[in-house]
Design a protein around this motif. Structure first.
Motif, PDB file in Angstrom:
ATOM      1  N   ALA A  19     -16.053  -4.420  -6.907  1.00 29.20           N
ATOM      2  CA  ALA A  19     -15.203  -4.496  -8.101  1.00 29.20           C
ATOM      3  C   ALA A  19     -13.975  -5.377  -7.853  1.00 29.20           C
ATOM      4  O   ALA A  19     -13.607  -6.188  -8.705  1.00 29.20           O
ATOM      5  CB  ALA A  19     -14.772  -3.092  -8.526  1.00 29.20           C
ATOM      6  N   VAL A  20     -13.338  -5.226  -6.697  1.00 33.04           N
ATOM      7  CA  VAL A  20     -12.175  -6.054  -6.365  1.00 33.04           C
ATOM      8  C   VAL A  20     -12.586  -7.516  -6.282  1.00 33.04           C
ATOM      9  O   VAL A  20     -11.939  -8.394  -6.871  1.00 33.04           O
ATOM     10  CB  VAL A  20     -11.517  -5.583  -5.042  1.00 33.04           C
ATOM     11  N   ILE A  67       0.836  -1.201   0.000  1.00 33.87           N
ATOM     12  CA  ILE A  67       0.000   0.000   0.000  1.00 33.87           C
ATOM     13  C   ILE A  67       0.874   1.256   0.000  1.00 33.87           C
ATOM     14  O   ILE A  67       0.575   2.226  -0.702  1.00 33.87           O
ATOM     15  CB  ILE A  67      -0.977   0.006   1.200  1.00 33.87           C
ATOM     16  N   GLN A  68       1.957   1.230   0.755  1.00 32.97           N
ATOM     17  CA  GLN A  68       2.870   2.382   0.775  1.00 32.97           C
ATOM     18  C   GLN A  68       3.441   2.637  -0.615  1.00 32.97           C
ATOM     19  O   GLN A  68       3.540   3.783  -1.050  1.00 32.97           O
ATOM     20  CB  GLN A  68       3.996   2.165   1.794  1.00 32.97           C
ATOM     21  N   ALA A  69       3.812   1.580  -1.326  1.00 33.03           N
ATOM     22  CA  ALA A  69       4.325   1.742  -2.693  1.00 33.03           C
ATOM     23  C   ALA A  69       3.249   2.311  -3.604  1.00 33.03           C
ATOM     24  O   ALA A  69       3.539   3.179  -4.435  1.00 33.03           O
ATOM     25  CB  ALA A  69       4.841   0.410  -3.220  1.00 33.03           C
ATOM     26  N   LEU A  70       2.019   1.852  -3.450  1.00 35.24           N
ATOM     27  CA  LEU A  70       0.922   2.391  -4.256  1.00 35.24           C
ATOM     28  C   LEU A  70       0.704   3.876  -3.976  1.00 35.24           C
ATOM     29  O   LEU A  70       0.470   4.665  -4.891  1.00 35.24           O
ATOM     30  CB  LEU A  70      -0.371   1.623  -3.979  1.00 35.24           C
ATOM     31  N   LYS A  71       0.794   4.258  -2.702  1.00 36.64           N
ATOM     32  CA  LYS A  71       0.560   5.655  -2.312  1.00 36.64           C
ATOM     33  C   LYS A  71       1.673   6.577  -2.779  1.00 36.64           C
ATOM     34  O   LYS A  71       1.442   7.760  -3.001  1.00 36.64           O
ATOM     35  CB  LYS A  71       0.406   5.753  -0.796  1.00 36.64           C
ATOM     36  N   THR A  72       2.895   6.059  -2.936  1.00 33.66           N
ATOM     37  CA  THR A  72       4.032   6.913  -3.305  1.00 33.66           C
ATOM     38  C   THR A  72       4.504   6.684  -4.738  1.00 33.66           C
ATOM     39  O   THR A  72       5.548   7.184  -5.135  1.00 33.66           O
ATOM     40  CB  THR A  72       5.197   6.694  -2.328  1.00 33.66           C
ATOM     41  N   GLU A  87      -6.598   4.417  -0.491  1.00 37.27           N
ATOM     42  CA  GLU A  87      -5.817   3.180  -0.525  1.00 37.27           C
ATOM     43  C   GLU A  87      -6.605   2.060  -1.204  1.00 37.27           C
ATOM     44  O   GLU A  87      -6.056   1.311  -2.014  1.00 37.27           O
ATOM     45  CB  GLU A  87      -5.421   2.760   0.890  1.00 37.27           C
ATOM     46  N   ALA A  88      -7.894   1.974  -0.907  1.00 37.15           N
ATOM     47  CA  ALA A  88      -8.746   0.955  -1.527  1.00 37.15           C
ATOM     48  C   ALA A  88      -8.834   1.177  -3.034  1.00 37.15           C
ATOM     49  O   ALA A  88      -8.793   0.221  -3.817  1.00 37.15           O
ATOM     50  CB  ALA A  88     -10.134   0.972  -0.902  1.00 37.15           C
ATOM     51  N   ASN A  89      -8.929   2.415  -3.452  1.00 38.24           N
ATOM     52  CA  ASN A  89      -8.976   2.742  -4.872  1.00 38.24           C
ATOM     53  C   ASN A  89      -7.666   2.354  -5.563  1.00 38.24           C
ATOM     54  O   ASN A  89      -7.678   1.773  -6.653  1.00 38.24           O
ATOM     55  CB  ASN A  89      -9.276   4.227  -5.059  1.00 38.24           C
ATOM     56  N   LEU A  90      -6.553   2.663  -4.937  1.00 36.17           N
ATOM     57  CA  LEU A  90      -5.251   2.285  -5.495  1.00 36.17           C
ATOM     58  C   LEU A  90      -5.118   0.764  -5.572  1.00 36.17           C
ATOM     59  O   LEU A  90      -4.603   0.221  -6.560  1.00 36.17           O
ATOM     60  CB  LEU A  90      -4.120   2.873  -4.649  1.00 36.17           C
ATOM     61  N   PHE A  91      -5.575   0.065  -4.535  1.00 36.42           N
ATOM     62  CA  PHE A  91      -5.529  -1.391  -4.525  1.00 36.42           C
ATOM     63  C   PHE A  91      -6.397  -1.956  -5.653  1.00 36.42           C
ATOM     64  O   PHE A  91      -5.986  -2.880  -6.360  1.00 36.42           O
ATOM     65  CB  PHE A  91      -5.994  -1.928  -3.169  1.00 36.42           C
ATOM     66  N   PHE A  92      -7.582  -1.401  -5.854  1.00 34.53           N
ATOM     67  CA  PHE A  92      -8.436  -1.837  -6.956  1.00 34.53           C
ATOM     68  C   PHE A  92      -7.711  -1.704  -8.289  1.00 34.53           C
ATOM     69  O   PHE A  92      -7.742  -2.607  -9.125  1.00 34.53           O
ATOM     70  CB  PHE A  92      -9.747  -1.048  -7.002  1.00 34.53           C
ATOM     71  N   HIS A  93      -7.068  -0.578  -8.520  1.00 36.35           N
ATOM     72  CA  HIS A  93      -6.363  -0.365  -9.792  1.00 36.35           C
ATOM     73  C   HIS A  93      -5.237  -1.376  -9.979  1.00 36.35           C
ATOM     74  O   HIS A  93      -5.006  -1.852 -11.098  1.00 36.35           O
ATOM     75  CB  HIS A  93      -5.862   1.075  -9.910  1.00 36.35           C
ATOM     76  N   LEU A  94      -4.553  -1.728  -8.907  1.00 32.99           N
ATOM     77  CA  LEU A  94      -3.522  -2.756  -8.999  1.00 32.99           C
ATOM     78  C   LEU A  94      -4.143  -4.101  -9.373  1.00 32.99           C
ATOM     79  O   LEU A  94      -3.670  -4.773 -10.296  1.00 32.99           O
ATOM     80  CB  LEU A  94      -2.752  -2.881  -7.680  1.00 32.99           C
ATOM     81  N   ARG A 106       9.205  -0.970  -7.892  1.00 39.43           N
ATOM     82  CA  ARG A 106       8.554  -2.095  -7.196  1.00 39.43           C
ATOM     83  C   ARG A 106       7.215  -2.444  -7.845  1.00 39.43           C
ATOM     84  O   ARG A 106       6.898  -3.609  -8.074  1.00 39.43           O
ATOM     85  CB  ARG A 106       8.329  -1.765  -5.727  1.00 39.43           C
ATOM     86  N   LEU A 107       6.418  -1.448  -8.113  1.00 45.05           N
ATOM     87  CA  LEU A 107       5.103  -1.703  -8.698  1.00 45.05           C
ATOM     88  C   LEU A 107       5.194  -2.181 -10.138  1.00 45.05           C
ATOM     89  O   LEU A 107       4.400  -3.025 -10.567  1.00 45.05           O
ATOM     90  CB  LEU A 107       4.223  -0.463  -8.581  1.00 45.05           C
ATOM     91  N   GLN A 108       6.177  -1.699 -10.881  1.00 45.23           N
ATOM     92  CA  GLN A 108       6.369  -2.185 -12.251  1.00 45.23           C
ATOM     93  C   GLN A 108       6.729  -3.662 -12.245  1.00 45.23           C
ATOM     94  O   GLN A 108       6.195  -4.440 -13.026  1.00 45.23           O
ATOM     95  CB  GLN A 108       7.457  -1.374 -12.968  1.00 45.23           C
ATOM     96  N   ARG A 109       7.614  -4.067 -11.331  1.00 44.36           N
ATOM     97  CA  ARG A 109       7.961  -5.490 -11.198  1.00 44.36           C
ATOM     98  C   ARG A 109       6.729  -6.315 -10.838  1.00 44.36           C
ATOM     99  O   ARG A 109       6.526  -7.399 -11.360  1.00 44.36           O
ATOM    100  CB  ARG A 109       9.035  -5.690 -10.127  1.00 44.36           C
ATOM    101  N   LEU A 110       5.940  -5.783  -9.944  1.00 41.61           N
ATOM    102  CA  LEU A 110       4.713  -6.466  -9.521  1.00 41.61           C
ATOM    103  C   LEU A 110       3.760  -6.633 -10.695  1.00 41.61           C
ATOM    104  O   LEU A 110       3.224  -7.723 -10.933  1.00 41.61           O
ATOM    105  CB  LEU A 110       4.055  -5.659  -8.398  1.00 41.61           C
TER     106      LEU A 110
END
Length: 92
Positions: free
Chosen positions: A81-82, A2-7, A41-48, A17-21
């Motif tokens: 959606a998730v 979540i921290q990586a998603l937020k930053t 955070e939930a919105n960012l998680f959904f997009h991931l 990190r997120l590109q590798r993921l």
């Protein structure tokens, strides 16, 4: 995670990190609902999850049932959606 998603937009380390993921064939997320997420955070998680949906296998472990996710994600629409993406091709 979540921290990586937020930053992601401000730090190169999070972007890498997120590109590798996102490029992984298999993503394992352990203790998903251990801590409640705010709406952003939930919105960012959904997009991931949405990014991973058609290209990666996802393994999730969590300590809350799907019926409790809405409370922890803070938004019923995002929760639905998730869960739709996770359950659509789920195997036990």
């Amino acid at each position: 995670m979540i921290q990586a998603l937020k930053t992601d937009e401000i730090t190169r380390k999070s972007q890498i990190r997120l590109q590798r993921l996102r490029e992984s064939n298999l993503v394992i997320i352990d203790d998903l609902m251990f801590i409640a997420m705010d709406q952003r955070e939930a919105n960012l998680f959904f997009h991931l999850i949405n990014d991973l949906y058609n290209q990666s296998s996802i393994i999730l472990t969590f300590n809350k049932g799907p019926s409790e996710w809405g409370e922890l994600l803070g938004d019923p629409a995002i929760t639905t959606a998730v869960l739709d993406r996770i359950i659509h091709r789920a195997q036990n």
